[in-house]
Design an enzyme around this catalytic site. Structure first.
Site, mmCIF file in Angstrom:
data_model
loop_
_atom_site.group_PDB
_atom_site.id
_atom_site.type_symbol
_atom_site.label_atom_id
_atom_site.label_comp_id
_atom_site.label_asym_id
_atom_site.label_seq_id
_atom_site.Cartn_x
_atom_site.Cartn_y
_atom_site.Cartn_z
ATOM 1 N N LYS A 1 79.377 8.993 13.701
ATOM 2 C CA LYS A 1 79.507 7.559 13.914
ATOM 3 C C LYS A 1 78.943 7.156 15.276
ATOM 4 C CE LYS A 1 83.211 7.595 10.544
ATOM 5 N NZ LYS A 1 83.069 9.016 10.154
ATOM 6 N N ARG B 1 75.892 31.422 15.466
ATOM 7 C CA ARG B 1 77.255 31.087 15.067
ATOM 8 C C ARG B 1 78.176 31.064 16.275
ATOM 9 N NH1 ARG B 1 81.222 34.525 14.271
ATOM 10 N NH2 ARG B 1 79.864 36.286 13.779
ATOM 11 N N TYR C 1 92.510 7.660 8.364
ATOM 12 C CA TYR C 1 91.293 7.877 7.579
ATOM 13 C C TYR C 1 91.653 8.695 6.339
ATOM 14 C CZ TYR C 1 86.965 10.231 6.226
ATOM 15 O OH TYR C 1 85.923 10.753 5.508
#
Length: 482
Positions: A294, A143, A195
């Site tokens: 992306k 983590r 977005y």
């Protein structure tokens, strides 16, 4: 077996001798292997740390580090669960700064992996062993940090020109970590073409956290300036915007922000361009972030987010959030993203080359096209002052929602899907898909056409893409020229 002593043995004793000889040879082989392994790990009593520093193993155990270690530790920071690990570029100066950008993307140094792996290994471990109960190594819990993630983040910082980079489990986690820097009563200035997920998160902050959000046309710096106040904490830009392809003047807006509210941060969503085409931190931005799902990944086989910070002070605040909530990217996804980033220049060059041809085809057939690569785009000149390419996302309108739906539904090569940046070409209707979470009346206020079609151009043969669109247009009743 021809030895007289051996022949004098009984058959049982002969078998015993063979077994003993085999065991002796096996032990010698194991000894040789261990000797080679020690050469990797403890050659001349040195052990190589994850920071690419050489620590005298004997002196380190007696808490007496040598001068070489002291010198190198000035270049590096230890994490120990509280500081993000940035693998040092020490000793790699001859490998950086002299190559083309495309080469730098492919060069991911593995810091002399102990086994000589040419690809960064996947450290699929939740925890890491420590040397004692009071002294901690560079990593303790994934983590907080992981070697695979450190390699990825170091490479990302290099290609973004950032002081620090962070890899998170999704693009929206990246934005969430950034927006946690905003306190109740402070203000955010954002675009009016965003977005859908960004708009949703900003709406939540406005309705639940007493954060004031101003939505303005960020393609006009004067409209940004009009809402800047001493309470402004973040100016959030997308450029080009998704899906209307508006262009924000990052240098001009950054200058206004520094002048009117110097404590505010300029944050840029650079997903549409990628660091290969636009380095926002060099043009005034304080923070750059990406949906790495992306272009950075390029294959839509993972979900990830990336943050690049211009200064160490900002990076420390961002890391505190990431470490606290556990939004760091997992080791396997880090491996996939690092692999994808290496080919970004190749993919982007091909995709934007294809996009230009597709855009010209649409224009030649009388459609209203939004693509910053077209010279008549209103933001063309501003865009190319800071960017070296137009990217591979464009949008166009047909004038009729049903016609647009028919076109989208009848494409064969173009996949109907949300998102963009994949090697495969995608087609969508934002008002029905990626931006459907924005209420219809707000879409109308922001002049987001319901018939808008967005294309994300891939690496296929451009003529095949044009033929695919031509067939879909014909089925929708669109008359094509020639």
């Amino acid at each position: 077996r021809s030895d007289p002593l051996y022949l004098s043995f009984s058959s049982d004793r002969r078998q015993l001798v063979v077994i003993l000889i085999f065991l002796i040879k096996r032990q010698k082989s194991l000894d040789a292997h261990l000797t080679r392994s020690k050469g990797h790990y403890h050659h001349k009593n040195y052990i190589k740390s994850r920071h690419h520093t050489f620590i005298d193993f004997n002196k380190n155990m007696s808490n007496q580090p040598n001068n070489h270690e002291d010198e190198l530790l000035k270049v590096n920071e230890r994490q120990s669960g509280h500081q993000p690990v940035r693998l040092s570029s020490f000793g790699l100066d001859s490998m950086t700064g002299n190559w083309s950008e495309a080469t730098e993307y492919a060069l991911v140094n593995n810091w002399n992996d102990v086994y000589g792996a040419t690809s960064v290994p996947i450290y699929q471990s939740a925890t890491f062993k420590q040397t004692s109960a009071t002294e901690f190594g560079s990593y303790d819990y994934t983590r907080s940090g992981n070697p695979t993630r450190s390699h990825l983040e170091t490479h990302l910082a290099k290609i973004m020109g950032a002081d620090r980079a962070f890899a998170l489990n999704i693009g929206m986690s990246a934005l969430d970590a950034i927006l946690r820097l905003v306190k109740s009563g402070q203000e955010i200035v954002a675009g009016d073409d965003l977005y859908g997920g960004t708009n949703r998160l900003l709406t939540f902050l406005r309705e639940n956290q007493d954060v004031i959000v101003h939505h303005v046309d960020t393609s006009d710096p004067s409209k940004v300036e009009a809402v800047l106040t001493e309470k402004t904490r973040i100016v959030l830009l997308e450029t080009p915007t998704n899906p209307l392809i508006k262009v924000a003047n990052i240098p001009a807006i950054s200058k206004l922000v520094r002048s009117k509210c110097p404590d505010a941060l300029v944050v840029v969503d650079n997903t549409m361009m990628s660091p290969y085409l636009l380095k926002t931190l060099q043009h005034g931005a304080d923070i750059e972030y990406h949906s790495a799902t992306k272009y950075l990944s390029g294959h839509h086989d993972l979900m990830a987010g990336v943050i690049g910070c211009k200064s160490a002070a900002i990076a420390q605040k961002i890391y505190f959030v990431i470490n606290s909530v556990g939004s760091g990217l997992g080791p396997f996804e880090c491996f996939l993203l690092l692999r994808g980033v290496k080919t970004l220049p190749l993919r982007m060059d091909k995709q934007q080359s294809n996009a230009k041809l597709v855009a010209e085809f649409l224009v030649n057939n009388g459609l209203k096209v939004r693509y910053v690569g077209l010279k008549d785009h209103p933001g063309h000149d501003v865009h190319f002052q800071t960017s070296k390419g137009a990217g591979a996302v464009l949008s166009f309108t047909t004038g009729d929602v049903k016609m647009s739906e028919t076109i989208v539904s009848n494409c064969k090569i173009f996949t109907i899907s949300v998102s963009f940046g994949c090697v495969n070409s995608l087609i969508s209707m934002p008002c029905r898909m990626s931006h459907a979470s924005i209420p219809a009346h707000i879409r109308a206020e922001r002049e987001l056409p319901e018939d808008l079609i967005r294309l994300s151009i891939g690496i296929e043969d451009p003529q095949d893409l044009i033929d695919d669109l031509s067939l879909a247009f014909s089925l929708a009743g669109v008359q094509l020229k020639g």
